[in-house]
Design an enzyme around this catalytic site. Structure first.
Site, PDB file in Angstrom:
ATOM      1  N   GLU A 277     -15.011 120.909 111.690  1.00  8.71           N
ATOM      2  CA  GLU A 277     -15.691 120.611 110.430  1.00  8.71           C
ATOM      3  C   GLU A 277     -15.277 121.594 109.334  1.00  8.71           C
ATOM      4  O   GLU A 277     -15.209 121.225 108.156  1.00  8.71           O
ATOM      5  CB  GLU A 277     -17.201 120.605 110.647  1.00  8.71           C
ATOM      6  N   TRP A 280     -12.193 120.098 108.219  1.00  7.25           N
ATOM      7  CA  TRP A 280     -12.458 118.945 107.345  1.00  7.25           C
ATOM      8  C   TRP A 280     -12.658 119.411 105.901  1.00  7.25           C
ATOM      9  O   TRP A 280     -12.224 118.748 104.956  1.00  7.25           O
ATOM     10  CB  TRP A 280     -13.688 118.174 107.831  1.00  7.25           C
ATOM     11  N   TRP A 308     -19.073  95.018  93.143  1.00  3.06           N
ATOM     12  CA  TRP A 308     -20.310  95.794  93.212  1.00  3.06           C
ATOM     13  C   TRP A 308     -21.373  95.167  92.312  1.00  3.06           C
ATOM     14  O   TRP A 308     -21.063  94.603  91.256  1.00  3.06           O
ATOM     15  CB  TRP A 308     -20.070  97.232  92.756  1.00  3.06           C
ATOM     16  N   ASN A 346     -26.637 115.920 107.912  1.00  2.85           N
ATOM     17  CA  ASN A 346     -25.351 115.234 107.750  1.00  2.85           C
ATOM     18  C   ASN A 346     -25.351 113.824 108.330  1.00  2.85           C
ATOM     19  O   ASN A 346     -24.801 112.892 107.728  1.00  2.85           O
ATOM     20  CB  ASN A 346     -24.228 116.053 108.391  1.00  2.85           C
ATOM     21  N   TRP A 364     -20.115 103.207  95.330  1.00  4.93           N
ATOM     22  CA  TRP A 364     -20.254 104.536  95.922  1.00  4.93           C
ATOM     23  C   TRP A 364     -20.337 105.637  94.868  1.00  4.93           C
ATOM     24  O   TRP A 364     -20.953 106.683  95.095  1.00  4.93           O
ATOM     25  CB  TRP A 364     -19.090 104.826  96.873  1.00  4.93           C
ATOM     26  N   TRP A 387     -17.986 110.418 100.470  1.00  4.10           N
ATOM     27  CA  TRP A 387     -18.454 109.127  99.966  1.00  4.10           C
ATOM     28  C   TRP A 387     -17.369 108.061 100.106  1.00  4.10           C
ATOM     29  O   TRP A 387     -17.654 106.923 100.489  1.00  4.10           O
ATOM     30  CB  TRP A 387     -18.916 109.254  98.510  1.00  4.10           C
TER      31      TRP A 387
END
Length: 470
Positions: A277, A280, A308, A346, A364, A387
Protein backbone atom coordinates in the site's frame (compact mmCIF):
# COMPACT_ATOMS: atom_id res chain seq x y z
CA UNK A 1 19.11 12.66 -5.02
CA UNK A 2 19.49 16.41 -5.42
CA UNK A 3 18.36 18.39 -8.46
CA UNK A 4 20.05 21.77 -8.67
CA UNK A 5 19.36 24.74 -10.89
CA UNK A 6 22.28 27.11 -10.58
CA UNK A 7 22.13 30.89 -10.44
CA UNK A 8 25.60 31.18 -8.94
CA UNK A 9 26.82 30.19 -5.50
CA UNK A 10 26.21 32.48 -2.51
CA UNK A 11 29.14 34.82 -1.84
CA UNK A 12 29.56 33.62 1.72
CA UNK A 13 28.66 30.43 3.49
CA UNK A 14 27.03 32.63 6.14
CA UNK A 15 24.41 33.89 3.69
CA UNK A 16 21.03 32.46 4.71
CA UNK A 17 19.28 29.83 2.64
CA UNK A 18 15.53 29.36 2.41
CA UNK A 19 13.95 26.03 3.33
CA UNK A 20 10.63 25.80 1.48
CA UNK A 21 8.17 23.54 3.28
CA UNK A 22 5.13 22.18 1.45
CA UNK A 23 3.74 18.68 2.07
CA UNK A 24 6.84 17.69 4.05
CA UNK A 25 6.22 19.16 7.48
CA UNK A 26 8.91 17.34 9.45
CA UNK A 27 12.48 17.75 10.63
CA UNK A 28 13.64 14.11 10.62
CA UNK A 29 14.55 12.41 7.35
CA UNK A 30 14.07 15.74 5.58
CA UNK A 31 16.71 15.89 2.85
CA UNK A 32 16.13 19.57 2.07
CA UNK A 33 16.66 20.53 5.71
CA UNK A 34 19.71 18.28 6.01
CA UNK A 35 21.29 20.03 3.02
CA UNK A 36 20.31 23.52 4.13
CA UNK A 37 21.85 23.28 7.61
CA UNK A 38 25.20 22.38 6.04
CA UNK A 39 25.33 25.74 4.27
CA UNK A 40 24.66 28.20 7.06
CA UNK A 41 21.66 30.01 8.57
CA UNK A 42 18.29 28.64 7.49
CA UNK A 43 14.99 30.47 6.97
CA UNK A 44 12.18 27.88 7.13
CA UNK A 45 9.18 29.08 5.11
CA UNK A 46 5.65 27.88 4.46
CA UNK A 47 3.49 29.74 1.94
CA UNK A 48 -0.26 29.21 1.91
CA UNK A 49 -0.89 29.51 -1.82
CA UNK A 50 -4.51 29.11 -2.86
CA UNK A 51 -3.78 30.59 -6.28
CA UNK A 52 -1.42 28.03 -7.82
CA UNK A 53 -3.60 24.94 -7.18
CA UNK A 54 -6.73 26.78 -8.35
CA UNK A 55 -9.62 24.30 -7.87
CA UNK A 56 -7.28 22.02 -5.91
CA UNK A 57 -6.49 24.43 -3.10
CA UNK A 58 -6.34 22.74 0.29
CA UNK A 59 -9.80 21.48 1.23
CA UNK A 60 -11.72 22.31 4.39
CA UNK A 61 -10.83 19.27 6.50
CA UNK A 62 -7.22 19.34 5.35
CA UNK A 63 -6.97 23.01 6.34
CA UNK A 64 -7.80 22.00 9.92
CA UNK A 65 -4.97 19.47 9.80
CA UNK A 66 -2.62 21.97 8.19
CA UNK A 67 -3.22 24.49 10.98
CA UNK A 68 -2.23 22.04 13.68
CA UNK A 69 0.66 20.56 11.70
CA UNK A 70 2.17 24.00 11.05
CA UNK A 71 1.80 24.87 14.72
CA UNK A 72 3.61 21.67 15.68
CA UNK A 73 6.34 22.28 13.11
CA UNK A 74 6.97 25.79 14.42
CA UNK A 75 7.26 24.46 17.97
CA UNK A 76 9.76 21.83 16.82
CA UNK A 77 11.80 24.42 14.94
CA UNK A 78 11.92 26.70 17.97
CA UNK A 79 13.37 23.84 20.01
CA UNK A 80 16.21 23.80 17.47
CA UNK A 81 16.82 27.55 17.68
CA UNK A 82 14.76 28.41 14.60
CA UNK A 83 11.16 29.31 13.70
CA UNK A 84 8.69 28.99 10.85
CA UNK A 85 8.01 31.99 8.61
CA UNK A 86 4.44 32.04 7.30
CA UNK A 87 3.34 33.88 4.19
CA UNK A 88 0.15 33.84 2.16
CA UNK A 89 -0.25 34.44 -1.57
CA UNK A 90 1.60 33.44 -4.71
CA UNK A 91 4.34 31.13 -3.48
CA UNK A 92 6.93 32.28 -6.01
CA UNK A 93 6.42 35.97 -5.29
CA UNK A 94 6.51 35.37 -1.55
CA UNK A 95 9.72 33.33 -1.62
CA UNK A 96 11.44 35.86 -3.88
CA UNK A 97 10.32 38.64 -1.54
CA UNK A 98 11.77 36.79 1.46
CA UNK A 99 15.02 36.35 -0.46
CA UNK A 100 15.14 40.08 -1.16
CA UNK A 101 14.44 40.91 2.49
CA UNK A 102 17.18 38.62 3.82
CA UNK A 103 19.81 38.37 1.10
CA UNK A 104 19.12 34.68 0.54
CA UNK A 105 19.74 33.47 -2.99
CA UNK A 106 19.25 29.74 -2.66
CA UNK A 107 16.18 27.66 -1.83
CA UNK A 108 16.14 24.04 -0.68
CA UNK A 109 12.94 22.00 -0.98
CA UNK A 110 11.67 18.48 -1.41
CA UNK A 111 10.41 17.70 -4.89
CA UNK A 112 6.62 17.33 -5.18
CA UNK A 113 4.65 16.01 -8.13
CA UNK A 114 1.24 17.67 -8.10
CA UNK A 115 0.93 19.68 -11.33
CA UNK A 116 0.77 23.03 -9.54
CA UNK A 117 3.93 22.30 -7.56
CA UNK A 118 5.79 21.22 -10.67
CA UNK A 119 4.77 24.47 -12.35
CA UNK A 120 5.86 26.45 -9.29
CA UNK A 121 9.26 24.75 -9.25
CA UNK A 122 9.77 25.62 -12.92
CA UNK A 123 8.85 29.24 -12.23
CA UNK A 124 11.01 29.62 -9.12
CA UNK A 125 14.13 28.27 -10.78
CA UNK A 126 14.03 31.23 -13.17
CA UNK A 127 14.38 33.67 -10.27
CA UNK A 128 16.44 31.92 -7.58
CA UNK A 129 18.76 28.97 -7.24
CA UNK A 130 16.52 26.02 -6.38
CA UNK A 131 17.88 22.75 -4.99
CA UNK A 132 15.26 20.00 -5.09
CA UNK A 133 15.67 16.83 -3.07
CA UNK A 134 13.90 13.47 -3.06
CA UNK A 135 12.08 12.17 -0.01
CA UNK A 136 8.34 12.66 -0.52
CA UNK A 137 8.04 9.12 -1.92
CA UNK A 138 9.89 5.83 -1.64
CA UNK A 139 11.24 6.44 -5.15
CA UNK A 140 10.74 9.48 -7.39
CA UNK A 141 8.55 9.02 -10.48
CA UNK A 142 10.57 7.65 -13.36
CA UNK A 143 13.05 5.85 -11.11
CA UNK A 144 11.63 2.53 -12.31
CA UNK A 145 10.54 2.03 -15.91
CA UNK A 146 9.29 -0.69 -18.21
CA UNK A 147 11.63 -2.63 -20.47
CA UNK A 148 10.77 -0.15 -23.22
CA UNK A 149 11.80 2.76 -21.00
CA UNK A 150 8.26 3.98 -20.36
CA UNK A 151 6.55 4.94 -17.13
CA UNK A 152 4.57 2.08 -15.61
CA UNK A 153 0.80 2.24 -16.06
CA UNK A 154 -0.08 -1.07 -14.39
CA UNK A 155 0.39 -1.40 -10.64
CA UNK A 156 1.54 -5.02 -10.28
CA UNK A 157 4.69 -4.80 -12.44
CA UNK A 158 5.34 -1.35 -10.96
CA UNK A 159 5.24 -2.82 -7.46
CA UNK A 160 7.62 -5.63 -8.43
CA UNK A 161 10.06 -3.10 -9.86
CA UNK A 162 9.91 -0.91 -6.74
CA UNK A 163 10.44 -3.92 -4.48
CA UNK A 164 13.78 -4.54 -6.17
CA UNK A 165 14.97 -1.18 -4.77
CA UNK A 166 13.72 -1.76 -1.24
CA UNK A 167 14.36 -1.29 1.60
CA UNK A 168 14.88 2.46 1.33
CA UNK A 169 17.96 4.11 2.79
CA UNK A 170 18.13 4.41 6.55
CA UNK A 171 16.22 7.54 7.64
CA UNK A 172 18.30 10.53 8.74
CA UNK A 173 17.82 12.07 12.18
CA UNK A 174 16.72 15.66 12.62
CA UNK A 175 19.61 18.11 13.09
CA UNK A 176 20.41 18.97 16.69
CA UNK A 177 20.40 22.69 15.91
CA UNK A 178 19.35 24.96 13.05
CA UNK A 179 21.28 28.22 12.77
CA UNK A 180 19.11 31.33 12.60
CA UNK A 181 19.67 34.21 10.18
CA UNK A 182 20.94 37.58 11.35
CA UNK A 183 17.49 39.05 10.79
CA UNK A 184 14.17 37.32 10.39
CA UNK A 185 11.74 38.35 7.66
CA UNK A 186 8.21 39.28 8.66
CA UNK A 187 5.74 36.46 9.20
CA UNK A 188 1.98 36.08 9.18
CA UNK A 189 0.08 34.91 12.24
CA UNK A 190 -1.13 31.33 11.84
CA UNK A 191 -4.34 32.05 13.73
CA UNK A 192 -5.18 34.89 11.35
CA UNK A 193 -5.22 32.47 8.44
CA UNK A 194 -8.43 30.98 9.79
CA UNK A 195 -7.56 27.44 8.74
CA UNK A 196 -9.31 25.88 11.72
CA UNK A 197 -13.09 26.51 11.73
CA UNK A 198 -14.68 28.33 14.65
CA UNK A 199 -18.23 29.47 13.86
CA UNK A 200 -19.45 26.83 13.43
CA UNK A 201 -16.67 24.51 14.54
CA UNK A 202 -17.60 21.59 12.31
CA UNK A 203 -14.20 20.00 13.01
CA UNK A 204 -14.66 19.91 16.80
CA UNK A 205 -14.50 16.09 16.88
CA UNK A 206 -11.33 15.85 14.80
CA UNK A 207 -9.00 16.37 17.74
CA UNK A 208 -10.46 13.32 19.48
CA UNK A 209 -9.19 11.14 16.64
CA UNK A 210 -6.06 12.89 15.44
CA UNK A 211 -2.83 14.46 16.65
CA UNK A 212 -1.30 16.28 13.67
CA UNK A 213 2.42 16.88 13.64
CA UNK A 214 5.64 14.90 13.58
CA UNK A 215 5.30 13.57 17.13
CA UNK A 216 1.74 12.42 16.45
CA UNK A 217 2.86 10.72 13.25
CA UNK A 218 5.62 8.78 14.97
CA UNK A 219 3.29 7.81 17.79
CA UNK A 220 0.84 6.41 15.23
CA UNK A 221 3.62 4.44 13.56
CA UNK A 222 4.66 2.99 16.92
CA UNK A 223 1.06 2.07 17.78
CA UNK A 224 0.59 0.37 14.42
CA UNK A 225 3.57 -1.94 14.85
CA UNK A 226 1.57 -4.18 17.18
CA UNK A 227 -1.11 -4.57 14.50
CA UNK A 228 1.10 -5.49 11.56
CA UNK A 229 0.80 -9.25 12.04
CA UNK A 230 -3.00 -9.11 11.69
CA UNK A 231 -3.15 -6.26 9.18
CA UNK A 232 -3.96 -8.32 6.09
CA UNK A 233 -7.19 -9.54 7.73
CA UNK A 234 -8.15 -6.66 9.99
CA UNK A 235 -7.74 -3.85 7.43
CA UNK A 236 -10.95 -4.96 5.66
CA UNK A 237 -13.12 -5.03 8.79
CA UNK A 238 -14.64 -1.60 9.48
CA UNK A 239 -15.68 -2.53 13.00
CA UNK A 240 -12.04 -3.07 14.01
CA UNK A 241 -9.22 -0.54 14.37
CA UNK A 242 -7.24 -2.56 11.87
CA UNK A 243 -5.93 0.13 9.53
CA UNK A 244 -2.76 2.12 10.12
CA UNK A 245 -4.42 5.58 10.07
CA UNK A 246 -1.13 6.94 8.76
CA UNK A 247 -2.51 8.42 5.54
CA UNK A 248 -2.84 12.05 6.72
CA UNK A 249 0.59 11.96 8.35
CA UNK A 250 2.10 10.70 5.11
CA UNK A 251 0.16 13.18 3.01
CA UNK A 252 1.41 16.16 5.01
CA UNK A 253 4.89 14.68 5.15
CA UNK A 254 5.02 14.58 8.95
CA UNK A 255 6.80 11.27 8.62
CA UNK A 256 8.74 9.99 5.63
CA UNK A 257 7.62 6.88 3.74
CA UNK A 258 11.15 5.52 4.19
CA UNK A 259 10.80 5.78 7.98
CA UNK A 260 7.41 4.06 7.88
CA UNK A 261 8.74 1.29 5.63
CA UNK A 262 11.74 0.61 7.84
CA UNK A 263 9.72 0.51 11.06
CA UNK A 264 6.85 -1.58 9.71
CA UNK A 265 9.07 -4.03 7.82
CA UNK A 266 10.93 -4.69 11.06
CA UNK A 267 7.78 -5.40 13.08
CA UNK A 268 6.69 -8.95 13.98
CA UNK A 269 4.53 -10.58 11.31
CA UNK A 270 4.24 -10.38 7.54
CA UNK A 271 4.12 -6.71 6.53
CA UNK A 272 3.85 -7.36 2.78
CA UNK A 273 0.25 -6.17 2.37
CA UNK A 274 0.91 -2.86 4.10
CA UNK A 275 4.19 -2.28 2.26
CA UNK A 276 2.37 -2.77 -1.03
CA UNK A 277 0.00 0.00 0.00
CA UNK A 278 2.97 2.30 0.50
CA UNK A 279 4.00 1.35 -3.02
CA UNK A 280 0.47 2.13 -4.24
CA UNK A 281 1.03 5.66 -2.96
CA UNK A 282 4.13 5.88 -5.15
CA UNK A 283 2.15 4.40 -8.04
CA UNK A 284 -0.56 7.05 -7.69
CA UNK A 285 2.03 9.83 -7.77
CA UNK A 286 3.62 8.26 -10.83
CA UNK A 287 0.26 8.47 -12.61
CA UNK A 288 -0.26 12.17 -11.88
CA UNK A 289 3.35 12.79 -12.90
CA UNK A 290 2.64 11.14 -16.26
CA UNK A 291 -0.92 12.56 -16.55
CA UNK A 292 -1.19 15.81 -14.56
CA UNK A 293 -4.94 16.17 -15.24
CA UNK A 294 -5.77 12.80 -13.66
CA UNK A 295 -7.98 14.53 -11.09
CA UNK A 296 -10.32 16.02 -13.68
CA UNK A 297 -10.02 13.95 -16.87
CA UNK A 298 -10.83 10.31 -17.55
CA UNK A 299 -7.65 8.33 -18.11
CA UNK A 300 -9.69 6.13 -20.48
CA UNK A 301 -11.24 8.42 -23.12
CA UNK A 302 -14.17 6.03 -23.69
CA UNK A 303 -15.59 7.24 -20.37
CA UNK A 304 -15.98 10.74 -21.79
CA UNK A 305 -19.17 9.41 -23.38
CA UNK A 306 -20.59 7.92 -20.17
CA UNK A 307 -24.17 9.22 -19.71
CA UNK A 308 -23.77 10.42 -16.13
CA UNK A 309 -26.88 11.86 -14.52
CA UNK A 310 -26.93 15.63 -14.38
CA UNK A 311 -26.93 16.96 -10.82
CA UNK A 312 -30.05 18.96 -11.64
CA UNK A 313 -31.77 15.58 -11.85
CA UNK A 314 -29.62 13.69 -9.35
CA UNK A 315 -29.12 16.47 -6.80
CA UNK A 316 -31.31 14.88 -4.13
CA UNK A 317 -29.45 11.57 -4.46
CA UNK A 318 -26.09 13.32 -4.29
CA UNK A 319 -27.15 15.15 -1.14
CA UNK A 320 -28.37 11.89 0.40
CA UNK A 321 -24.99 10.32 -0.33
CA UNK A 322 -23.02 13.25 1.13
CA UNK A 323 -25.10 13.36 4.31
CA UNK A 324 -25.34 9.61 4.91
CA UNK A 325 -29.05 9.28 4.15
CA UNK A 326 -29.09 6.79 1.24
CA UNK A 327 -30.90 3.99 3.09
CA UNK A 328 -27.86 1.73 2.73
CA UNK A 329 -26.42 1.46 6.27
CA UNK A 330 -22.81 0.70 5.31
CA UNK A 331 -22.71 3.66 2.90
CA UNK A 332 -24.38 5.99 5.39
CA UNK A 333 -22.06 4.93 8.20
CA UNK A 334 -19.03 5.71 6.06
CA UNK A 335 -20.27 9.10 4.94
CA UNK A 336 -21.13 10.10 8.51
CA UNK A 337 -17.74 8.93 9.75
CA UNK A 338 -16.16 11.06 7.03
CA UNK A 339 -18.05 14.19 8.03
CA UNK A 340 -17.42 13.71 11.75
CA UNK A 341 -13.76 12.66 11.73
CA UNK A 342 -12.35 13.74 8.36
CA UNK A 343 -11.53 10.13 7.53
CA UNK A 344 -13.25 6.98 6.33
CA UNK A 345 -12.27 3.33 6.55
CA UNK A 346 -10.66 2.27 3.27
CA UNK A 347 -12.99 -0.65 2.56
CA UNK A 348 -15.97 1.62 3.14
CA UNK A 349 -14.44 4.30 0.88
CA UNK A 350 -14.57 1.81 -1.98
CA UNK A 351 -18.15 0.81 -1.17
CA UNK A 352 -19.32 4.43 -0.89
CA UNK A 353 -17.51 5.47 -4.07
CA UNK A 354 -18.89 2.53 -6.02
CA UNK A 355 -22.40 3.31 -4.80
CA UNK A 356 -22.20 6.91 -6.00
CA UNK A 357 -20.71 6.04 -9.37
CA UNK A 358 -22.70 2.94 -10.21
CA UNK A 359 -25.91 2.77 -8.20
CA UNK A 360 -26.53 6.52 -8.49
CA UNK A 361 -24.76 6.96 -11.86
CA UNK A 362 -23.13 10.19 -10.71
CA UNK A 363 -19.82 11.25 -12.25
CA UNK A 364 -16.85 10.14 -10.15
CA UNK A 365 -15.49 13.70 -10.23
CA UNK A 366 -18.32 14.94 -8.00
CA UNK A 367 -17.44 12.33 -5.40
CA UNK A 368 -13.74 13.06 -5.68
CA UNK A 369 -14.39 16.76 -5.08
CA UNK A 370 -16.46 15.97 -1.97
CA UNK A 371 -13.71 13.75 -0.61
CA UNK A 372 -11.17 16.47 -1.40
CA UNK A 373 -13.02 18.88 0.85
CA UNK A 374 -13.89 16.49 3.68
CA UNK A 375 -10.84 14.21 4.05
CA UNK A 376 -7.92 15.16 6.26
CA UNK A 377 -5.76 12.95 4.01
CA UNK A 378 -6.97 14.46 0.71
CA UNK A 379 -4.07 13.69 -1.62
CA UNK A 380 -4.42 14.75 -5.26
CA UNK A 381 -2.64 11.59 -6.37
CA UNK A 382 -4.36 9.03 -4.15
CA UNK A 383 -7.80 10.61 -4.34
CA UNK A 384 -7.75 10.89 -8.13
CA UNK A 385 -6.29 7.46 -8.83
CA UNK A 386 -8.53 5.70 -6.32
CA UNK A 387 -11.73 7.28 -7.65
CA UNK A 388 -10.80 6.43 -11.22
CA UNK A 389 -9.94 2.90 -10.12
CA UNK A 390 -13.46 2.42 -8.74
CA UNK A 391 -15.04 4.10 -11.76
CA UNK A 392 -13.16 1.92 -14.22
CA UNK A 393 -11.88 5.01 -16.02
CA UNK A 394 -8.30 4.78 -14.71
CA UNK A 395 -5.31 3.36 -16.53
CA UNK A 396 -5.24 0.35 -14.19
CA UNK A 397 -8.76 0.10 -12.85
CA UNK A 398 -11.52 -2.18 -11.70
CA UNK A 399 -13.76 -2.96 -14.67
CA UNK A 400 -16.96 -0.89 -14.49
CA UNK A 401 -19.23 -3.93 -14.68
CA UNK A 402 -17.89 -5.22 -11.36
CA UNK A 403 -20.43 -3.47 -9.20
CA UNK A 404 -20.03 -3.73 -5.44
CA UNK A 405 -23.19 -4.89 -3.67
CA UNK A 406 -23.14 -2.71 -0.53
CA UNK A 407 -25.47 -4.96 1.47
CA UNK A 408 -23.39 -8.04 0.70
CA UNK A 409 -20.16 -6.18 1.44
CA UNK A 410 -21.55 -5.02 4.77
CA UNK A 411 -22.26 -8.55 5.92
CA UNK A 412 -19.14 -10.09 4.42
CA UNK A 413 -16.86 -7.67 6.24
CA UNK A 414 -18.76 -7.79 9.53
CA UNK A 415 -19.71 -4.10 9.62
CA UNK A 416 -22.53 -4.37 12.19
CA UNK A 417 -20.72 -2.61 15.03
CA UNK A 418 -19.38 -0.01 12.62
CA UNK A 419 -22.93 0.79 11.54
CA UNK A 420 -24.08 1.00 15.16
CA UNK A 421 -21.32 3.50 15.89
CA UNK A 422 -22.20 5.86 13.03
CA UNK A 423 -25.90 5.26 12.39
CA UNK A 424 -27.40 5.36 15.89
CA UNK A 425 -30.95 5.03 14.51
CA UNK A 426 -30.07 1.40 13.78
CA UNK A 427 -28.05 0.64 16.91
CA UNK A 428 -30.83 -1.48 18.44
CA UNK A 429 -30.97 -3.92 15.49
CA UNK A 430 -29.25 -7.29 15.65
CA UNK A 431 -26.50 -8.39 13.30
CA UNK A 432 -28.82 -10.27 10.95
CA UNK A 433 -31.00 -7.24 10.32
CA UNK A 434 -28.80 -4.17 10.62
CA UNK A 435 -27.17 -4.50 7.19
CA UNK A 436 -30.56 -4.21 5.43
CA UNK A 437 -33.35 -3.28 7.85
CA UNK A 438 -35.73 -2.42 5.02
CA UNK A 439 -35.64 -5.99 3.70
CA UNK A 440 -36.63 -7.25 7.15
CA UNK A 441 -39.42 -4.70 7.58
CA UNK A 442 -37.40 -3.25 10.47
CA UNK A 443 -36.52 0.20 9.17
CA UNK A 444 -37.04 2.80 11.91
CA UNK A 445 -39.17 5.80 11.01
CA UNK A 446 -36.20 8.16 11.42
CA UNK A 447 -34.03 6.24 8.95
CA UNK A 448 -34.60 6.80 5.21
CA UNK A 449 -35.79 4.23 2.72
CA UNK A 450 -33.31 3.19 0.04
CA UNK A 451 -32.90 5.94 -2.53
CA UNK A 452 -32.66 3.22 -5.20
CA UNK A 453 -32.91 -0.56 -5.16
CA UNK A 454 -29.73 -2.55 -5.68
CA UNK A 455 -31.01 -4.37 -8.76
CA UNK A 456 -32.41 -1.19 -10.30
CA UNK A 457 -29.17 0.70 -9.75
CA UNK A 458 -27.06 -2.15 -11.06
CA UNK A 459 -29.11 -2.60 -14.23
CA UNK A 460 -29.09 1.14 -14.96
CA UNK A 461 -25.31 1.28 -14.52
CA UNK A 462 -24.69 -1.72 -16.76
CA UNK A 463 -26.93 -0.27 -19.45
CA UNK A 464 -24.95 2.97 -19.37
CA UNK A 465 -21.67 1.08 -19.52
CA UNK A 466 -22.75 -1.07 -22.45
CA UNK A 467 -23.46 2.11 -24.36
CA UNK A 468 -19.80 3.22 -24.25
CA UNK A 469 -18.08 -0.14 -24.69
CA UNK A 470 -16.01 -0.30 -27.88
Amino acid sequence: MEHRAAHGMPDRMSDPVILWFRQDLRLADQAALAAAVQEGPVIPVYVLDDQAPRQWKVGGASRWWLHHSLKSLDENLREKGSRLILRQGNCIDQIVQIAEETGARRVHALHHYEPWWRNAEKALVKRLELCLHDGALLLPPGAVRTGEGNSYRIYTPFARAVMEHMPPAEPVRAPSRIDAPGRWPKSDSLDRWGLSPTKPDWARAFSRDWTPGEAGARANVAAFLDQVADYDRARNLPSLEGSSRLSPHLHFGEVSPAYVWRRVAGAPGDATTFLKELIWRDYAHTQIWAMPAYGSENARPAFDAMPWRDLREAGADFKAWKTGRTGYPIVDAGMRQLWTTGWMHNRVRMIAASFLIKHLLIDWRHGARWFWDTLVDASYANNSVNWQWVAGSGVDANIFSRIMAPLTQSGKFDAADYIRAWVPELAHLNDDIIHDPEAHDARPSDYPAKCIGHREGRERALAAWRGIRP
